[in-house]
Motif scaffolding. Structure first.
Motif, mmCIF file in Angstrom:
data_model
loop_
_atom_site.group_PDB
_atom_site.id
_atom_site.type_symbol
_atom_site.label_atom_id
_atom_site.label_comp_id
_atom_site.label_asym_id
_atom_site.label_seq_id
_atom_site.Cartn_x
_atom_site.Cartn_y
_atom_site.Cartn_z
ATOM 1 N N TYR A 80 -5.103 19.711 -36.467
ATOM 2 C CA TYR A 80 -5.985 18.290 -36.859
ATOM 3 C C TYR A 80 -5.472 16.799 -36.294
ATOM 4 O O TYR A 80 -4.213 16.651 -36.287
ATOM 5 C CB TYR A 80 -6.320 18.193 -38.282
ATOM 6 C CG TYR A 80 -7.214 19.218 -39.015
ATOM 7 C CD1 TYR A 80 -8.571 18.831 -39.202
ATOM 8 C CD2 TYR A 80 -6.672 20.506 -38.975
ATOM 9 C CE1 TYR A 80 -9.232 20.235 -39.630
ATOM 10 C CE2 TYR A 80 -7.631 21.472 -39.721
ATOM 11 C CZ TYR A 80 -8.863 21.281 -39.955
ATOM 12 O OH TYR A 80 -9.557 22.123 -40.529
ATOM 13 N N LEU A 81 -6.228 16.308 -35.585
ATOM 14 C CA LEU A 81 -5.884 14.977 -35.173
ATOM 15 C C LEU A 81 -6.691 13.918 -35.885
ATOM 16 O O LEU A 81 -7.846 13.955 -35.834
ATOM 17 C CB LEU A 81 -6.147 14.790 -33.414
ATOM 18 C CG LEU A 81 -5.861 13.392 -32.990
ATOM 19 C CD1 LEU A 81 -4.367 13.106 -33.054
ATOM 20 C CD2 LEU A 81 -6.345 13.418 -31.363
ATOM 21 N N LEU A 86 -13.796 7.261 -33.253
ATOM 22 C CA LEU A 86 -13.577 7.657 -31.877
ATOM 23 C C LEU A 86 -13.260 6.579 -30.876
ATOM 24 O O LEU A 86 -12.426 7.007 -29.903
ATOM 25 C CB LEU A 86 -14.953 8.536 -31.476
ATOM 26 C CG LEU A 86 -15.194 9.697 -32.131
ATOM 27 C CD1 LEU A 86 -16.433 10.196 -31.555
ATOM 28 C CD2 LEU A 86 -13.975 10.821 -31.881
ATOM 29 N N LEU A 89 -9.764 6.508 -29.678
ATOM 30 C CA LEU A 89 -9.260 7.511 -28.706
ATOM 31 C C LEU A 89 -9.436 6.937 -27.388
ATOM 32 O O LEU A 89 -8.726 7.034 -26.229
ATOM 33 C CB LEU A 89 -9.971 8.819 -28.791
ATOM 34 C CG LEU A 89 -9.631 9.718 -29.913
ATOM 35 C CD1 LEU A 89 -10.151 10.789 -29.870
ATOM 36 C CD2 LEU A 89 -8.080 10.120 -29.865
ATOM 37 N N PHE A 101 -12.696 13.537 -25.011
ATOM 38 C CA PHE A 101 -13.031 14.374 -26.279
ATOM 39 C C PHE A 101 -13.136 15.760 -26.106
ATOM 40 O O PHE A 101 -12.749 16.345 -26.959
ATOM 41 C CB PHE A 101 -14.183 13.522 -26.566
ATOM 42 C CG PHE A 101 -14.867 14.198 -27.857
ATOM 43 C CD1 PHE A 101 -14.515 13.536 -29.091
ATOM 44 C CD2 PHE A 101 -16.088 15.174 -28.062
ATOM 45 C CE1 PHE A 101 -15.006 14.190 -30.297
ATOM 46 C CE2 PHE A 101 -16.640 15.456 -28.921
ATOM 47 C CZ PHE A 101 -16.166 15.175 -30.287
ATOM 48 N N ILE A 104 -9.605 17.460 -25.762
ATOM 49 C CA ILE A 104 -8.980 17.839 -26.607
ATOM 50 C C ILE A 104 -9.492 19.120 -27.756
ATOM 51 O O ILE A 104 -8.673 19.751 -28.342
ATOM 52 C CB ILE A 104 -8.905 16.438 -27.644
ATOM 53 C CG1 ILE A 104 -8.017 15.451 -27.005
ATOM 54 C CG2 ILE A 104 -8.227 16.816 -29.212
ATOM 55 C CD1 ILE A 104 -8.311 14.043 -27.771
ATOM 56 N N ILE A 111 -10.751 17.274 -34.408
ATOM 57 C CA ILE A 111 -10.666 15.755 -34.328
ATOM 58 C C ILE A 111 -11.225 15.213 -35.555
ATOM 59 O O ILE A 111 -12.724 15.670 -35.906
ATOM 60 C CB ILE A 111 -11.287 15.223 -33.425
ATOM 61 C CG1 ILE A 111 -10.778 15.631 -32.131
ATOM 62 C CG2 ILE A 111 -11.315 13.570 -33.221
ATOM 63 C CD1 ILE A 111 -11.087 15.097 -30.484
ATOM 64 N N THR A 113 -12.801 11.962 -37.820
ATOM 65 C CA THR A 113 -12.878 10.456 -37.790
ATOM 66 C C THR A 113 -12.748 10.034 -39.160
ATOM 67 O O THR A 113 -13.696 10.372 -39.943
ATOM 68 C CB THR A 113 -14.203 10.091 -37.045
ATOM 69 O OG1 THR A 113 -15.376 10.871 -37.832
ATOM 70 C CG2 THR A 113 -14.243 10.232 -35.813
ATOM 71 N N SER A 133 -21.185 11.316 -31.402
ATOM 72 C CA SER A 133 -19.947 11.049 -30.693
ATOM 73 C C SER A 133 -20.320 10.200 -29.491
ATOM 74 O O SER A 133 -19.513 9.257 -29.303
ATOM 75 C CB SER A 133 -19.161 12.295 -30.427
ATOM 76 O OG SER A 133 -19.981 13.121 -29.552
#
Length: 599
Positions: A80-81, A86, A89, A101, A104, A111, A113, A133
């Motif tokens: 997980y990032l 967003l 990034l 996006f 990744i 991802i 947020t 997004s």
């Protein structure tokens, strides 16, 4: 348990002073704890003070390092990032941001947020999430674009009013902006120090030597750095066009500041004139003083550094340590004090020449005696009027300064021509090129006039008198000043000698001739009906190699009293003097004109 990685980013260094870093870290820690994730703390992906507007955080930041870690499986698929939003990034255009996006997600990285706890995954992300997004990415780019436009407009307005208010408080560290923000003011003690640095550089001291001198006497660095002065900062001062008042507006691109627009003259108060600045650059580029490795607290080791050559192989002569004679001290101890000698570098390295030593102090004493006396006057005075001697020095410095300025102007013209080749350039670029071309023509005209004046001065004979006077004055000063001033005087003398001396060749074993010379001489004498005994006796006076100290061929080469060692001084136009010092008293010497090549 899945592993999570926190990515933290903010755009300006000033944000580090606020709450941004703590807030983003805390959000990541809380999310990992609530959702059963292991927050990795061994890999740090923080881009602090790096913008995402043009992708700098990917190209040169830690986000790029995270993507590389994914490609090398250092970060495993399924990880997980965690990001605050967003827009952390990317703030690039929607399509560029969406490509990042997607890339990744395609690496099987989820991802998250943290502001809305939304999870984006390559498998489960729905159309609604994608629309959200894209909306976030679009808004982030528009915000950054608007901010960028406002900043450019603000700077354009500041530039338009530059005559009444300065663009920024940033300035060289020897000045400060006044309270009204209308003018920069000198800081007196710092200005005096910068003037001293410039004077040292013009006297032949390199940046390393200057930094060392300032550190040894405890002069605080402008930056307040407790580690003192660094050669790189001395270099920055000496090459800064802010010295003559110029300001170059700039913009930050890809993390680097680049020129933006034309330089503004007289923006700062000038410490030296533009001509003096370019003269300083020309002088330093000539590298008049070689090395710059003075011993602590003392003197320039060799005022003739770079000029001394071996008379036998034309290689450089270097200073080396040698064993001195043992002496008894007043208390009866026997000691061997250190001794400096000049020796052929090629011989010292086993490259085939003769390692005959000449005591450094003896040689320098002989050279200074020559330069202090009438011999220097005569050497300079009898130069041909059409010689290439650089004189007068001040006019020659002006020519070199103009040469440096012409190089600078040409670089500016070439940069503008590159813009023209790219197309869509404003009319102001063409007018700027025309202005620079005019400056170039004026500089070239001035240069031609100076060259004519130099020749006229040379013909009048005043140049050699000034050179001799200045050189003798520096030699006399060396014996009447303290250690620090002696250092400066020796550096200045070294620079002065380089102005008119081409080389000084040493013959520590006396004059040597080749075997071919001996053979030719023998043939010539035989043809003149000289007897063999008389020829042999005559040719014994010529040496083909140095005499040795000790027994036979096993003794080492040595500079002996019976070999008549000598050195020659050649000026830049080819004038020559042969100096044969007295072995016992180096202040006494026989000086002759010319030096025929009998080899």
């Amino acid at each position: 348990m899945p592993v999570a990685y926190s990515y933290v980013r903010f755009s300006t260094p000033e944000q580090a002073k606020g709450d941004s870093l703590r807030r983003q870290r805390e959000l990541s820690e809380n999310y990992a704890l609530r959702n059963g994730l292991t927050l990795d703390t061994t890999l740090t992906f923080h881009d602090l003070g790096i913008s995402a507007f043009k992708g700098s955080n990917v190209e040169r930041g830690r986000l790029g390092a995270f993507l590389e870690a994914c490609d090398t499986s250092l970060v495993a698929p399924g990880s997980y990032l965690l990001v605050e939003s967003l827009d952390r990034l990317s703030r690039e255009t929607v399509m560029d941001a969406f490509d990042l996006f997607r890339s990744i997600l395609k690496k099987q990285i989820n991802i998250v947020t943290l502001t809305d706890n939304r999870v984006y995954s390559s498998r489960t992300t729905e159309m609604t999430d994608l629309i959200i997004s894209l909306t976030v990415m679009s808004r982030a780019h528009e915000e950054s674009l608007t901010k960028s436009k406002r900043q450019r407009a603000a700077w354009s307005n500041k530039r338009a009013n530059i005559g009444t208010k300065k663009l920024t408080a940033r300035c060289p560290l020897w000045m400060k902006l006044n309270d009204a923000r209308t003018e920069f003011e000198f800081i007196p003690d710092r200005v005096e120090l910068v003037k001293e640095i410039i004077a040292l550089a013009k006297n032949g001291c390199g940046q390393a030597i200057i930094a060392k001198m300032l550190n040894e006497r405890g002069t605080p660095a402008f930056s307040g750095n407790v580690k003192g002065w660094w050669p790189s900062y001395i270099q920055k001062i000496l090459t800064s066009k802010q010295l003559h008042g110029e300001f170059q507006p700039g913009i930050t691109k890809d993390g680097r500041t680049i020129a933006n627009g034309e330089p503004i003259e007289d923006y700062y108060p000038a410490l030296i004139t533009k001509e003096e600045f370019y003269s300083l650059q020309a002088f330093r580029s000539q590298n008049y003083v070689g090395g710059g490795r003075a011993r602590k607290g003392s003197t320039v080791p060799n005022v003739l550094s770079g000029l001394l050559q071996c008379g036998y192989c034309n290689g450089p002569m270097t200073i080396s340590g040698a064993a001195a004679k043992r002496i008894k001290t007043s208390v009866g101890d026997v000691m061997r004090p250190p001794k400096k000698v000049l020796v052929c570098d090629a011989a010292r390295r086993g490259m085939g020449c003769y390692a005959v030593q000449w005591g450094f102090n003896d040689f320098e004493t002989s050279f200074m005696s020559f330069a202090r006396g009438i011999d220097l006057d005569s050497l300079l005075a009898d130069l041909p009027k059409d010689s290439g001697l650089p004189a007068p020095i001040k006019l020659e410095d002006k020519v070199r300064a103009i040469d440096e300025e012409l190089i600078d102007i040409q670089k500016k013209i070439e940069r503008l021509l590159d813009l023209v080749m790219e197309g869509n350039t404003p009319a102001s670029v063409n007018s700027r090129i025309a202005k620079l071309e005019s400056e170039k023509n004026n500089a070239e005209t001035t240069r031609e006039k100076l060259l004519i004046e130099i020749q006229q001065r040379k013909d009048s004979g005043t140049d050699s008198q000034e050179l001799a006077r200045a050189t003798k004055s520096l030699i006399e000063q060396m014996n009447n000043v303290g250690d620090e001033d002696r250092f400066r005087v020796r550096a200045a003398l070294s620079a002065q000698l380089r102005r008119f001396i081409e080389s000084v060749k040493l013959y520590p074993a006396g004059r040597l001739v080749s075997a071919e010379f001996i053979a030719n001489m023998r043939t010539s004498l035989i043809e003149q009906d000289f007897s063999e005994d008389r020829i042999d006796k005559y040719l014994e006076s010529f040496q083909t190699e140095p005499k040795r100290q000790g027994r036979g061929n096993r003794g080492r080469y040595a500079s002996r009293k019976d070999i008549a060692r000598l050195f020659t001084i050649t000026t830049k136009n080819g004038g020559v003097r042969v100096v044969s010092p007295n072995f016992d008293d180096p202040t006494i010497a026989v000086v002759e004109l010319g030096f025929g090549d009998d080899k």
